[in-house]
Design a protein around this motif. Sequence first.
Motif, PDB file in Angstrom:
ATOM      1  N   SER A 332       0.837  -1.197   0.000  1.00 28.89           N
ATOM      2  CA  SER A 332       0.000   0.000   0.000  1.00 28.89           C
ATOM      3  C   SER A 332       0.872   1.248   0.000  1.00 28.89           C
ATOM      4  N   GLN A 438      -3.370   0.699  -3.349  1.00 27.54           N
ATOM      5  CA  GLN A 438      -2.979  -0.612  -2.842  1.00 27.54           C
ATOM      6  C   GLN A 438      -2.650  -1.499  -4.034  1.00 27.54           C
ATOM      7  N   SER A 715       4.269  -1.420   3.388  1.00 26.92           N
ATOM      8  CA  SER A 715       3.495  -0.182   3.416  1.00 26.92           C
ATOM      9  C   SER A 715       4.394   0.944   3.901  1.00 26.92           C
TER      10      SER A 715
END
Length: 726
Positions: A332, A438, A715
């Motif tokens: 993400s 994402q 992420s």
Amino acid sequence: MKMNRRSFIVSSAAATGGLALGLRIPFGGPEVVRAADGSPEITAWVVIQPNDTVVIRCVRSEMGQGTITGLAQLVAEELECNWSKVVTEYPTPGESVKRKRPWGDFSTGGSRGIRTSHEYVRKGGAAARIMLVQAAANQWGVPASECVAANSVITHKGSGRKTTYGKVAEAAAKLEQPKDVPLKDPKQWKLIGKPVKRLDTANKVNGRQVYGFDLKLPGMVNAAIKESPVFGGKVKSFDAAAVSNMKGVKKVLQIGDTAVAVVADHWWNAKTALDKLPIVWDEGPNAKVSSESIAAILKAGLDAEQAFVGNKAGDAKAALAGATKKVESVYSYPYQNHVCMEPMNATARYTPDKCEVWVPTQDGEASFAAVLAASGLPADKCDVYKINLGGGFGRRGAFQDYVTQAVMIAKEMPGTPVKLLWSREEDMVQGRYHPVMQCKLVGGFDANNNLTGLHMRLSGQSILAWVRPAIVEQQKGRDPLTFQGVFDSGEHSFGYTMPNLLIDHAMRNTHVPPGFWRGVNINQNAVFIESFMDELAEAAGKDPVEFRRQFMKDHPRNLAVLNAVAEKIGWTKGAPKGRFRGVAQMKAFNSYVAAAAEISVRDGGKKVKVHRIVAATDCGYAVNPAQIERQVAGSFVYGLSALFMQECTVKDGRIVETNFHQYDSMRIAQMPRVETVIVQGGGDTWGGIGEPTICVAAPAVLNAYYKATGKRIRSVPLKNHGITMV
């Protein structure tokens, strides 16, 4: 940018240092177009002053990237002028419209400043040289073919007679411009390819450089503004009387449906009153949106049935279904802000007969269009005077909201110059943000650990759906920009050939407006694919560089930059004790880039020191190698700051981060040593420089971090994982 001061109107107050208030390029008589100081224009790009000063006109915007110096090099190369006497200036879009756009596109973005204008600006210089030589030949009564030009001096080869550009400029300006203008063979270049010093450095160092933030006009007032903190919200009511009698306040007014402004004698008085102004907002349904609700929408897109295809080869889904082993990961990437050091601003002066705006803009014509729309005046009664930018990064290009606001305020105070300056907080919460995204990646292997298929599913926002919906409509709903770096062809094409491949996008748009953020979608796509390539390499039991190479035989220039960083950093020899390395590569903006990062960690991986990044760039023709090195290093400041620290979150429909205490940037002490390798990839190509290498910094560091800790971070920013840069 050095200013030709005689071409500018300046403030009457000598103490201001002669602030530039607006370029004028008036027409002369029937034969000669003249600059404001009376010097003759040879071509639209070149003005020659009697003292041999060469004024080169540039329509691209200077915002720290060095484009103006590069463009001047291109023109000066063909002009054969004395580089030490070159200065530059901006034409105005209003003048361009009057003259049927002789300067072409004013936009500066997408690393296009040089690569899409090199040919016609060089022709502008070459045409001017031809005319100057012809003028000298006419005076001497000899064929032009017997004359040569160099260093702003024209010499008759037969007699040795000489003259300067300044002496023949008047006569040259009266000649008809040549239609067929040959350009030099690159082998003949003397200035292009040289690391000449930038033309704008001195004024920045000595304080003479004027930014929009600094601009002063006689009788000017100042404005501060607040727009609905929730995108899509409106002004419900405000109590102007509560602040109208505060110090310096001249006017309190609503701007459109969504904003309120205070005008005062000084900006601080305007801001102080605005902060105390009671405003009631109609926040609308978006007031319930949060980062968590946005993330849930994107997560659903990872497995959605419908998606737009950006790259396809073979049958990836069938290959994955039949794979002996599969690797699956979800990554993400957050919203991020431009955080230009100079907040959005514009100065406007409106009368029923004329509207003028002074503005730091990435696109003078877009600003001009905004002025026309907001003022309601025709093009011949409007103009825009461009000022160097204190940062742009995409925010000051397609988005001209600050220009529109300035004109709307100025219309309420006819004849009075109004400088609108956003506060840092307004700049932070009214951005056009790097899109949230994402990504789910699945790779399949056969029994022999050969990669048989790869599916890369993107889920997130479309910039073009917000900014250029007509393009999305033409593409039948698809945003091709989403696939930067992983597209099937073009300037952002995928650097690997795989037997079965599917890269698609489930478009999930939110109320937070996305925008072009330096490098745009290559930034997240490089993190996704280049981190996952390391995951696939590990699953295959292969070295990350060797694993990549087996898919790059059809991509020799991608391979060349990867090999260059691997060799320079000593990949096969291994890192020094306590240090760990990672690599990444990408094609972006028609350039091929790669990075190899060397890091160390301590405190259980919570503190990371990036010691060294080797960066290779193949941009085709390298106009100024020194400037390329600076741009590569500067891009890593942007890329590493984003990786470690920068994220915009949403709560109650609004952006949470309002200043640098919540949205930090790396410091000088944290900067790694950057070693830039310029790769000559061959071919008649021109690639971008300002944006491409941003994207490879983050995945190279992430891959090195995994080597150091065994932890795969999927992420960003890393601060959310308790990881800090030291």
